[in-house]
Design a protein around this motif. Structure first.
Motif, PDB file in Angstrom:
ATOM      1  N   SER A   1       0.867  -1.285   0.141  1.00 41.65           N
ATOM      2  CA  SER A   1      -0.047   0.107   0.058  1.00 41.65           C
ATOM      3  C   SER A   1       0.817   1.196   0.035  1.00 41.65           C
ATOM      4  O   SER A   1       1.538   1.617   0.845  1.00 41.65           O
ATOM      5  CB  SER A   1      -0.879   0.019   1.134  1.00 41.65           C
ATOM      6  N   GLN A   2       0.915   1.867  -1.212  1.00 39.35           N
ATOM      7  CA  GLN A   2       1.562   3.132  -1.158  1.00 39.35           C
ATOM      8  C   GLN A   2       1.060   4.239  -0.193  1.00 39.35           C
ATOM      9  O   GLN A   2       1.581   5.200   0.516  1.00 39.35           O
ATOM     10  CB  GLN A   2       1.450   3.599  -2.550  1.00 39.35           C
ATOM     11  N   ALA A   3      -0.217   4.149   0.088  1.00 41.66           N
ATOM     12  CA  ALA A   3      -0.890   5.176   0.995  1.00 41.66           C
ATOM     13  C   ALA A   3      -0.338   4.720   2.215  1.00 41.66           C
ATOM     14  O   ALA A   3      -0.144   5.713   3.236  1.00 41.66           O
ATOM     15  CB  ALA A   3      -2.618   4.805   0.845  1.00 41.66           C
ATOM     16  N   ALA A   4      -0.064   3.407   2.567  1.00 44.22           N
ATOM     17  CA  ALA A   4       0.383   2.952   3.980  1.00 44.22           C
ATOM     18  C   ALA A   4       1.880   3.764   4.374  1.00 44.22           C
ATOM     19  O   ALA A   4       2.263   4.193   5.292  1.00 44.22           O
ATOM     20  CB  ALA A   4       0.349   1.637   4.237  1.00 44.22           C
ATOM     21  N   VAL A   5       2.608   3.568   2.955  1.00 45.80           N
ATOM     22  CA  VAL A   5       3.952   4.018   3.129  1.00 45.80           C
ATOM     23  C   VAL A   5       4.017   5.700   3.333  1.00 45.80           C
ATOM     24  O   VAL A   5       4.635   6.272   4.327  1.00 45.80           O
ATOM     25  CB  VAL A   5       4.628   3.621   1.994  1.00 45.80           C
ATOM     26  N   GLN A   6       3.091   6.355   2.879  1.00 48.39           N
ATOM     27  CA  GLN A   6       3.085   7.645   2.891  1.00 48.39           C
ATOM     28  C   GLN A   6       2.133   8.217   3.999  1.00 48.39           C
ATOM     29  O   GLN A   6       2.786   9.390   4.444  1.00 48.39           O
ATOM     30  CB  GLN A   6       2.363   8.207   1.720  1.00 48.39           C
ATOM     31  N   ALA A   7       1.572   7.146   4.713  1.00 50.15           N
ATOM     32  CA  ALA A   7       0.911   7.661   6.020  1.00 50.15           C
ATOM     33  C   ALA A   7       1.771   7.804   7.121  1.00 50.15           C
ATOM     34  O   ALA A   7       1.488   8.788   8.130  1.00 50.15           O
ATOM     35  CB  ALA A   7      -0.260   6.851   6.181  1.00 50.15           C
ATOM     36  N   VAL A   8       2.956   6.925   7.254  1.00 47.36           N
ATOM     37  CA  VAL A   8       3.739   7.055   8.289  1.00 47.36           C
ATOM     38  C   VAL A   8       5.361   7.635   7.681  1.00 47.36           C
ATOM     39  O   VAL A   8       6.260   7.429   8.384  1.00 47.36           O
ATOM     40  CB  VAL A   8       4.134   5.823   8.896  1.00 47.36           C
ATOM     41  N   ASP A   9       5.005   8.362   6.693  1.00 46.41           N
ATOM     42  CA  ASP A   9       6.490   9.150   5.944  1.00 46.41           C
ATOM     43  C   ASP A   9       6.965  10.040   7.194  1.00 46.41           C
ATOM     44  O   ASP A   9       6.125  11.003   7.410  1.00 46.41           O
ATOM     45  CB  ASP A   9       6.027   9.671   5.178  1.00 46.41           C
ATOM     46  N   LYS A  10       8.249  10.045   7.530  1.00 48.52           N
ATOM     47  CA  LYS A  10       8.879  11.010   8.324  1.00 48.52           C
ATOM     48  C   LYS A  10       8.366  10.787   9.896  1.00 48.52           C
ATOM     49  O   LYS A  10       8.504  11.789  10.666  1.00 48.52           O
ATOM     50  CB  LYS A  10       8.751  12.422   7.797  1.00 48.52           C
ATOM     51  N   GLN A  11       8.076   9.613  10.265  1.00 46.65           N
ATOM     52  CA  GLN A  11       7.604   9.264  11.547  1.00 46.65           C
ATOM     53  C   GLN A  11       8.464   8.174  12.051  1.00 46.65           C
ATOM     54  O   GLN A  11       8.979   7.371  11.329  1.00 46.65           O
ATOM     55  CB  GLN A  11       6.146   8.818  11.762  1.00 46.65           C
ATOM     56  N   ASN A  12       8.771   8.415  13.428  1.00 45.41           N
ATOM     57  CA  ASN A  12       9.442   7.200  14.199  1.00 45.41           C
ATOM     58  C   ASN A  12       8.317   5.949  14.386  1.00 45.41           C
ATOM     59  O   ASN A  12       7.393   6.381  14.659  1.00 45.41           O
ATOM     60  CB  ASN A  12       9.901   7.663  15.687  1.00 45.41           C
ATOM     61  N   ILE A  13       8.924   5.020  14.453  1.00 42.62           N
ATOM     62  CA  ILE A  13       8.101   3.530  14.899  1.00 42.62           C
ATOM     63  C   ILE A  13       8.489   3.293  16.325  1.00 42.62           C
ATOM     64  O   ILE A  13       9.659   3.082  16.678  1.00 42.62           O
ATOM     65  CB  ILE A  13       8.334   2.620  13.823  1.00 42.62           C
ATOM     66  N   TYR A  14       7.521   3.057  17.139  1.00 49.37           N
ATOM     67  CA  TYR A  14       7.618   2.419  18.384  1.00 49.37           C
ATOM     68  C   TYR A  14       7.170   1.080  18.542  1.00 49.37           C
ATOM     69  O   TYR A  14       5.869   1.060  18.163  1.00 49.37           O
ATOM     70  CB  TYR A  14       7.143   3.425  19.408  1.00 49.37           C
ATOM     71  N   ILE A  15       7.637   0.208  19.150  1.00 46.65           N
ATOM     72  CA  ILE A  15       7.544  -1.297  19.296  1.00 46.65           C
ATOM     73  C   ILE A  15       7.598  -1.504  20.560  1.00 46.65           C
ATOM     74  O   ILE A  15       8.443  -1.382  21.155  1.00 46.65           O
ATOM     75  CB  ILE A  15       8.213  -2.247  18.508  1.00 46.65           C
ATOM     76  N   GLY A  16       6.232  -1.771  21.230  1.00 45.37           N
ATOM     77  CA  GLY A  16       6.387  -2.394  22.643  1.00 45.37           C
ATOM     78  C   GLY A  16       6.167  -3.716  23.093  1.00 45.37           C
ATOM     79  O   GLY A  16       5.159  -4.383  22.349  1.00 45.37           O
ATOM     80  N   LEU A  17       6.795  -4.347  24.134  1.00 47.65           N
ATOM     81  CA  LEU A  17       6.438  -5.556  24.411  1.00 47.65           C
ATOM     82  C   LEU A  17       5.477  -5.761  25.637  1.00 47.65           C
ATOM     83  O   LEU A  17       5.455  -5.041  26.561  1.00 47.65           O
ATOM     84  CB  LEU A  17       8.054  -6.181  24.890  1.00 47.65           C
ATOM     85  N   ILE A  18       4.305  -6.451  25.038  1.00 51.46           N
ATOM     86  CA  ILE A  18       3.219  -6.562  26.103  1.00 51.46           C
ATOM     87  C   ILE A  18       2.751  -7.846  26.695  1.00 51.46           C
ATOM     88  O   ILE A  18       2.743  -8.803  25.607  1.00 51.46           O
ATOM     89  CB  ILE A  18       1.877  -5.974  25.336  1.00 51.46           C
ATOM     90  N   PRO A  19       2.888  -8.048  27.875  1.00 49.23           N
ATOM     91  CA  PRO A  19       2.371  -9.260  28.279  1.00 49.23           C
ATOM     92  C   PRO A  19       0.791  -9.775  28.154  1.00 49.23           C
ATOM     93  O   PRO A  19      -0.005  -8.951  28.224  1.00 49.23           O
ATOM     94  CB  PRO A  19       2.510  -9.204  30.075  1.00 49.23           C
ATOM     95  N   GLU A  20       0.639 -11.026  27.906  1.00 49.58           N
ATOM     96  CA  GLU A  20      -0.911 -11.416  27.768  1.00 49.58           C
ATOM     97  C   GLU A  20      -0.874 -13.116  28.117  1.00 49.58           C
ATOM     98  O   GLU A  20      -0.371 -13.930  27.517  1.00 49.58           O
ATOM     99  CB  GLU A  20      -1.117 -11.437  26.089  1.00 49.58           C
ATOM    100  N   LYS A  21      -1.322 -13.084  29.329  1.00 45.65           N
ATOM    101  CA  LYS A  21      -1.375 -14.311  29.922  1.00 45.65           C
ATOM    102  C   LYS A  21      -0.189 -14.974  29.979  1.00 45.65           C
ATOM    103  O   LYS A  21       0.902 -14.474  30.327  1.00 45.65           O
ATOM    104  CB  LYS A  21      -2.548 -15.201  29.536  1.00 45.65           C
ATOM    105  N   LYS A  22      -0.005 -16.234  29.355  1.00 43.58           N
ATOM    106  CA  LYS A  22       1.200 -17.125  29.200  1.00 43.58           C
ATOM    107  C   LYS A  22       2.105 -16.623  27.892  1.00 43.58           C
ATOM    108  O   LYS A  22       2.772 -17.434  27.158  1.00 43.58           O
ATOM    109  CB  LYS A  22       0.982 -18.449  29.303  1.00 43.58           C
TER     110      LYS A  22
END
Length: 523
Positions: free
Chosen positions: A88-109
């Motif tokens: 999706s070219q629109a997806a690429v442009q949507a986050v153009d010039k932005q930082n990406i943050y990835i968080g580790l989340i607990p979910e039961k086991k």
């Protein structure tokens, strides 16, 4: 503390490896996105951030070490998501010039991930979904889109104001959306103050130790007790920068201990050269070494720390009681002959020991005769409990009335006489960790001075790790992510009230890797 860092090893290396594969196709220049930063910091104990720049994602994508850490199955899964996004070219442009943050989340086991980024104001989410819908199965479920990438891989995507949230777990997305966005949370402020994302920094990892217990409980049975109990009250943050290397996993940064009542705040002094590790047996699984600049001043801070703990108040009274009982001035024992290093270590058999460095072991041994009883020619046992805890604090909490020996200006102790004898047999026959080439190769890659340093031999630690985490995580460690690595080191050096921090994982030599892989799952 040892178990804590063994478990952090799994979590930390996994999140570092996520950087490229989820957003590999998104290439642009950096733009501040505090909204996404504060959103992720409210939910995650570990946060990874990287700049959305093609020069960086290309470098990350070319590193086979990331695939080794992550494992082939997860690697292929994440690559599928990356391939989905570039459709999706629109997806690429949507986050153009932005930082990406990835968080580790607990979910039961289970552990899962939450991805947050800020989208450009002119972007149209409807157009993004429309383009993706032509390539994959996309359905609308209430306030989010369900993206079916394959028969086994599903992700959920939604927009909140100008923030885009993505997760493989709908429950995690619910949790993220249910909370009010607070732009003054301390962890978010810490990340903002320490972040140095640029073209000279491939990626950053930020750790909130306040939220880490919930993450660890998802990987292991039972509560955080014993050595892990300290994590229930450990108020600290760490910020690390990932460095490119095909031969090792290396992160550098700093750690901030927020609580003045933390035991680890006692070590915010100039680091000292570490030599006590030279006595460790060759089957040492892990150790944590502490160095002290000036014991007298440090002891004053220790006593303040002891007054804040229930057991510590008793320990402060202990020295006066013992002095009166044995007519011995205890200030002429450990305070006089201790130098600057103490250590706790664990063998591959799970046996636990401790040691302190001395200026004159023979003199101290004579002074301790009245305070101890003979077990054998080489081994004695303390008559009184908590003596070592009262002089050195938290690391020796569980050595209440240990057996001990003194050799070459080191006092070595354990809760069982047989454990001390095992140490003596190894030491006298020169079966030492310092003689192993892999250990030297790993330890020599970092400064030889530190305030606190944790080391884990990943092969010697296999049985210990197996007993402390759920089997699926253990299998992933030994069969996939850790099978080619031999050592993990977490080093902290005091500087201006904080700790300069190095985290290192080193790879085995090819021959060592082949010989160990056949034993990877031996319990």
């Amino acid at each position: 503390m040892k178990k804590i860092l063994i478990l952090i090893l799994l979590l930390l290396t996994a999140i570092v490896a996520m950087a490229y594969f989820y957003f590999s196709a998104l290439n642009a220049d950096k733009k501040n996105s505090d909204g996404s930063l504060y959103a992720i910091s409210q939910h995650a104990a570990l946060v990874l951030c990287f700049q959305n720049d093609k020069s960086i994602t290309d470098i990350l994508g070319d590193q086979p070490i990331l695939q080794q850490v992550l494992g082939s199955d997860k690697y292929n899964e994440l690559k599928s998501i990356g391939n989905m996004l570039i459709q999706s070219q629109a997806a690429v442009q949507a986050v153009d010039k932005q930082n990406i943050y990835i968080g580790l989340i607990p979910e039961k086991k289970n552990l899962t991930f939450l991805y947050v980024t800020q989208i450009n104001s002119e972007s149209n989410l409807t157009q993004v979904i429309s383009e993706l819908g032509g390539k994959i199965n996309v359905t609308l479920e209430k306030d989010r889109y369900k993206l079916n990438l394959s028969d086994t891989l599903t992700c959920y995507l939604t927009l909140r104001e100008n923030l885009l949230f993505l997760s493989p777990s709908s429950a995690v997305l619910n949790q993220a959306l249910s909370r009010t966005l607070e732009k003054d949370n301390p962890f978010g402020a810490y990340i903002r103050s320490t972040s140095r994302i640029s073209k000279n920094s491939l990626a950053e990892v930020h750790i909130n130790f306040n939220q880490l217990p919930a993450v660890l409980k998802s990987t292991m049975p039972g509560n955080l007790s014993g050595e892990l109990a300290v994590l229930n009250h450990m108020d600290a943050y760490t910020s690390l920068i990932y460095n490119y290397s095909a031969e090792k996993l290396l992160l550098n940064g700093s750690t901030q201990v927020n609580g003045r009542d933390s035991y680890y705040a006692l070590y915010r002094h100039v680091p000292q050269k570490v030599t006590i590790t030279n006595i460790l047996p060759e089957n040492t699984a892990n150790y944590i070494v502490y160095t002290i600049l000036q014991y007298g001043r440090w002891r004053e801070e220790l006593n303040k720390w002891l007054t804040g703990t229930s057991k510590g108040k008793t320990a402060l009274d202990l020295t006066a009681q013992i002095s009166e009982k044995y007519h011995l001035d205890l200030e002429q024992t450990f305070p006089r002959y201790f130098t600057n290093q103490l250590i706790t270590f664990q063998l591959s058999t799970s046996e636990k020991l401790g040691a302190i460095a001395l200026s004159n072991g023979e003199k101290l041994g004579q002074l301790l005769l009245d305070l101890s009883a003979e077990h054998s020619d080489d081994i004695r046992i303390f008559k009184e409990s908590d003596l070592l805890f009262s002089f050195f604090g938290e690391p020796f909490r569980n050595f209440r009335r240990p057996y001990y020996t003194i050799v070459d200006n080191y006092l070595i102790f354990a809760n069982y006489a047989s454990t001390v004898q095992v140490f003596l047999n190894n030491y006298r026959n020169n079966r030492l960790l310092i003689n192993r080439p892999n250990y030297l190769a790993a330890i020599n890659q970092l400064p030889n001075s530190s305030s606190i340093m944790f080391y884990s031999d990943l092969d010697n630690s296999s049985r210990i790790i197996l007993r402390n985490i759920y089997l699926p995580y253990f299998k992933h460690l030994r069969q996939e992510s850790m099978k080619d690595f031999n050592a993990f080191i977490w080093q902290m050096s005091g500087e201006n009230g904080k700790y300069q921090t190095n985290v290192l994982m080193t790879k085995k030599a090819p021959a060592d890797s082949l010989s160990q892989n056949s034993l990877a799952l031996t319990p």
